[in-house]
Write a protein that holds these residues in place. Sequence first.
Motif, PDB file in Angstrom:
ATOM      1  N   ARG A 109     -19.962  21.789 103.861  1.00  0.00           N
ATOM      2  CA  ARG A 109     -19.416  22.232 105.146  1.00  0.00           C
ATOM      3  C   ARG A 109     -17.909  22.135 105.104  1.00  0.00           C
ATOM      4  O   ARG A 109     -17.339  21.278 104.450  1.00  0.00           O
ATOM      5  CB  ARG A 109     -19.974  21.371 106.276  1.00  0.00           C
ATOM      6  CG  ARG A 109     -21.480  21.626 106.418  1.00  0.00           C
ATOM      7  CD  ARG A 109     -22.080  21.188 107.705  1.00  0.00           C
ATOM      8  NE  ARG A 109     -21.367  21.661 108.871  1.00  0.00           N
ATOM      9  CZ  ARG A 109     -21.191  20.905 109.945  1.00  0.00           C
ATOM     10  NH1 ARG A 109     -21.657  19.681 110.001  1.00  0.00           N
ATOM     11  NH2 ARG A 109     -20.539  21.374 110.985  1.00  0.00           N
ATOM     12  N   ARG A 110     -17.265  22.984 105.852  1.00  0.00           N
ATOM     13  CA  ARG A 110     -15.807  23.019 105.894  1.00  0.00           C
ATOM     14  C   ARG A 110     -15.282  21.848 106.704  1.00  0.00           C
ATOM     15  O   ARG A 110     -15.923  21.357 107.626  1.00  0.00           O
ATOM     16  CB  ARG A 110     -15.347  24.335 106.486  1.00  0.00           C
ATOM     17  CG  ARG A 110     -15.880  25.529 105.668  1.00  0.00           C
ATOM     18  CD  ARG A 110     -15.353  26.809 106.149  1.00  0.00           C
ATOM     19  NE  ARG A 110     -13.957  26.843 105.725  1.00  0.00           N
ATOM     20  CZ  ARG A 110     -13.054  27.630 106.275  1.00  0.00           C
ATOM     21  NH1 ARG A 110     -13.375  28.427 107.256  1.00  0.00           N
ATOM     22  NH2 ARG A 110     -11.805  27.626 105.841  1.00  0.00           N
ATOM     23  N   GLN A 111     -14.089  21.413 106.336  1.00  0.00           N
ATOM     24  CA  GLN A 111     -13.480  20.269 107.009  1.00  0.00           C
ATOM     25  C   GLN A 111     -13.241  20.537 108.492  1.00  0.00           C
ATOM     26  O   GLN A 111     -13.387  19.633 109.318  1.00  0.00           O
ATOM     27  CB  GLN A 111     -12.166  19.893 106.316  1.00  0.00           C
ATOM     28  CG  GLN A 111     -12.378  19.352 104.924  1.00  0.00           C
ATOM     29  CD  GLN A 111     -11.083  19.016 104.224  1.00  0.00           C
ATOM     30  OE1 GLN A 111     -10.031  18.913 104.849  1.00  0.00           O
ATOM     31  NE2 GLN A 111     -11.155  18.831 102.912  1.00  0.00           N
ATOM     32  N   ASN A 112     -12.898  21.777 108.839  1.00  0.00           N
ATOM     33  CA  ASN A 112     -12.689  22.120 110.251  1.00  0.00           C
ATOM     34  C   ASN A 112     -13.969  21.938 111.063  1.00  0.00           C
ATOM     35  O   ASN A 112     -13.935  21.451 112.194  1.00  0.00           O
ATOM     36  CB  ASN A 112     -12.187  23.556 110.400  1.00  0.00           C
ATOM     37  CG  ASN A 112     -10.773  23.719 109.886  1.00  0.00           C
ATOM     38  OD1 ASN A 112     -10.025  22.751 109.797  1.00  0.00           O
ATOM     39  ND2 ASN A 112     -10.405  24.944 109.552  1.00  0.00           N
ATOM     40  N   SER A 121      -9.343  15.084 114.097  1.00  0.00           N
ATOM     41  CA  SER A 121      -8.475  16.178 113.683  1.00  0.00           C
ATOM     42  C   SER A 121      -8.840  16.568 112.242  1.00  0.00           C
ATOM     43  O   SER A 121      -9.322  15.733 111.472  1.00  0.00           O
ATOM     44  CB  SER A 121      -7.007  15.754 113.739  1.00  0.00           C
ATOM     45  OG  SER A 121      -6.731  14.818 112.718  1.00  0.00           O
ATOM     46  N   PRO A 122      -8.593  17.824 111.883  1.00  0.00           N
ATOM     47  CA  PRO A 122      -8.852  18.240 110.505  1.00  0.00           C
ATOM     48  C   PRO A 122      -8.057  17.414 109.492  1.00  0.00           C
ATOM     49  O   PRO A 122      -8.549  17.117 108.399  1.00  0.00           O
ATOM     50  CB  PRO A 122      -8.428  19.707 110.476  1.00  0.00           C
ATOM     51  CG  PRO A 122      -8.577  20.168 111.886  1.00  0.00           C
ATOM     52  CD  PRO A 122      -8.238  18.970 112.726  1.00  0.00           C
ATOM     53  N   ALA A 123      -6.844  16.989 109.855  1.00  0.00           N
ATOM     54  CA  ALA A 123      -6.027  16.171 108.956  1.00  0.00           C
ATOM     55  C   ALA A 123      -6.688  14.821 108.711  1.00  0.00           C
ATOM     56  O   ALA A 123      -6.670  14.301 107.590  1.00  0.00           O
ATOM     57  CB  ALA A 123      -4.623  15.985 109.534  1.00  0.00           C
ATOM     58  N   ARG A 124      -7.285  14.225 109.754  1.00  0.00           N
ATOM     59  CA  ARG A 124      -7.951  12.925 109.597  1.00  0.00           C
ATOM     60  C   ARG A 124      -9.191  13.066 108.716  1.00  0.00           C
ATOM     61  O   ARG A 124      -9.476  12.209 107.880  1.00  0.00           O
ATOM     62  CB  ARG A 124      -8.309  12.339 110.967  1.00  0.00           C
ATOM     63  CG  ARG A 124      -8.988  11.008 110.894  1.00  0.00           C
ATOM     64  CD  ARG A 124      -8.047   9.950 110.318  1.00  0.00           C
ATOM     65  NE  ARG A 124      -8.778   8.699 110.131  1.00  0.00           N
ATOM     66  CZ  ARG A 124      -8.707   7.957 109.042  1.00  0.00           C
ATOM     67  NH1 ARG A 124      -7.920   8.281 108.047  1.00  0.00           N
ATOM     68  NH2 ARG A 124      -9.415   6.861 108.941  1.00  0.00           N
ATOM     69  N   VAL A 125      -9.949  14.127 108.916  1.00  0.00           N
ATOM     70  CA  VAL A 125     -11.141  14.371 108.085  1.00  0.00           C
ATOM     71  C   VAL A 125     -10.722  14.528 106.626  1.00  0.00           C
ATOM     72  O   VAL A 125     -11.338  13.958 105.721  1.00  0.00           O
ATOM     73  CB  VAL A 125     -11.929  15.604 108.586  1.00  0.00           C
ATOM     74  CG1 VAL A 125     -12.977  16.037 107.582  1.00  0.00           C
ATOM     75  CG2 VAL A 125     -12.556  15.310 109.929  1.00  0.00           C
ATOM     76  N   HIS A 126      -9.658  15.271 106.407  1.00  0.00           N
ATOM     77  CA  HIS A 126      -9.160  15.447 105.042  1.00  0.00           C
ATOM     78  C   HIS A 126      -8.756  14.105 104.442  1.00  0.00           C
ATOM     79  O   HIS A 126      -9.080  13.810 103.284  1.00  0.00           O
ATOM     80  CB  HIS A 126      -7.972  16.420 105.034  1.00  0.00           C
ATOM     81  CG  HIS A 126      -7.367  16.612 103.684  1.00  0.00           C
ATOM     82  ND1 HIS A 126      -7.984  17.328 102.693  1.00  0.00           N
ATOM     83  CD2 HIS A 126      -6.210  16.150 103.154  1.00  0.00           C
ATOM     84  CE1 HIS A 126      -7.231  17.310 101.604  1.00  0.00           C
ATOM     85  NE2 HIS A 126      -6.145  16.600 101.864  1.00  0.00           N
ATOM     86  N   ALA A 127      -8.074  13.288 105.209  1.00  0.00           N
ATOM     87  CA  ALA A 127      -7.642  11.975 104.725  1.00  0.00           C
ATOM     88  C   ALA A 127      -8.838  11.091 104.379  1.00  0.00           C
ATOM     89  O   ALA A 127      -8.826  10.382 103.365  1.00  0.00           O
ATOM     90  CB  ALA A 127      -6.758  11.293 105.775  1.00  0.00           C
ATOM     91  N   ILE A 128      -9.884  11.141 105.181  1.00  0.00           N
ATOM     92  CA  ILE A 128     -11.102  10.353 104.911  1.00  0.00           C
ATOM     93  C   ILE A 128     -11.751  10.807 103.610  1.00  0.00           C
ATOM     94  O   ILE A 128     -12.157   9.991 102.781  1.00  0.00           O
ATOM     95  CB  ILE A 128     -12.088  10.449 106.099  1.00  0.00           C
ATOM     96  CG1 ILE A 128     -11.530   9.690 107.298  1.00  0.00           C
ATOM     97  CG2 ILE A 128     -13.472   9.938 105.705  1.00  0.00           C
ATOM     98  CD1 ILE A 128     -12.331   9.901 108.583  1.00  0.00           C
ATOM     99  N   ILE A 129     -11.824  12.113 103.422  1.00  0.00           N
ATOM    100  CA  ILE A 129     -12.443  12.658 102.206  1.00  0.00           C
ATOM    101  C   ILE A 129     -11.632  12.259 100.973  1.00  0.00           C
ATOM    102  O   ILE A 129     -12.191  11.814  99.966  1.00  0.00           O
ATOM    103  CB  ILE A 129     -12.603  14.191 102.309  1.00  0.00           C
ATOM    104  CG1 ILE A 129     -13.649  14.529 103.378  1.00  0.00           C
ATOM    105  CG2 ILE A 129     -12.981  14.800 100.965  1.00  0.00           C
ATOM    106  CD1 ILE A 129     -13.697  15.982 103.767  1.00  0.00           C
ATOM    107  N   VAL A 130     -10.315  12.370 101.053  1.00  0.00           N
ATOM    108  CA  VAL A 130      -9.455  12.019  99.925  1.00  0.00           C
ATOM    109  C   VAL A 130      -9.562  10.527  99.632  1.00  0.00           C
ATOM    110  O   VAL A 130      -9.690  10.113  98.467  1.00  0.00           O
ATOM    111  CB  VAL A 130      -7.991  12.433 100.217  1.00  0.00           C
ATOM    112  CG1 VAL A 130      -7.039  11.825  99.205  1.00  0.00           C
ATOM    113  CG2 VAL A 130      -7.867  13.943 100.215  1.00  0.00           C
ATOM    114  N   GLU A 131      -9.536   9.696 100.665  1.00  0.00           N
ATOM    115  CA  GLU A 131      -9.635   8.241 100.484  1.00  0.00           C
ATOM    116  C   GLU A 131     -10.984   7.858  99.868  1.00  0.00           C
ATOM    117  O   GLU A 131     -11.048   7.052  98.938  1.00  0.00           O
ATOM    118  CB  GLU A 131      -9.467   7.548 101.833  1.00  0.00           C
ATOM    119  CG  GLU A 131      -9.611   6.050 101.789  1.00  0.00           C
ATOM    120  CD  GLU A 131      -9.587   5.447 103.184  1.00  0.00           C
ATOM    121  OE1 GLU A 131     -10.262   4.422 103.377  1.00  0.00           O
ATOM    122  OE2 GLU A 131      -8.915   6.002 104.069  1.00  0.00           O
TER     123      GLU A 131
END
Length: 144
Positions: A109-112, A121-131
């Motif tokens: 599924r897409r981050q959005n 926020s999409p930025a927070r989801v991205h940060a969680i995935i990267v972490e």
Amino acid sequence: MRILGARDQAEDVLQEAAIRCLNSPAIHPEIDCLRAMLRRIVRNLALDEQRRHARSGGDTSALAEPACLRPGPEQSLADRQSLQAVLGTLRTLPPRHQRIFRTHRLGARRQNEIARDEGLSPARVHAIIVETHARLTQSLATND
């Protein structure tokens, strides 16, 4: 076999010659010297194979096939241990982080979409995935 020097390559050439003969409309039982013609076909294919091998620099790795595509017992054990390390690290993460990572990586599924569903926020989801990815990678590195 005298031309190629390897029995397995000679067998491959012989099989190729048989296939060509069976599929060729030019070869039929009425040919006077069928045996001589077949010998010539095999010889020419063997010479072609030898030239191809010489052009590749004598590299036999292109010709060799793995005996079995399945991993050996050592590799299976190492893979199992790596999987256990990843799962163990994943279990230490907060449930929301686990859910987001799994949904993105395994659910494709897409981050959005995940951000909308999770109320982030999409930025927070991205940060969680990267972490999460970094922690899982680190657990694999320490497992080796």
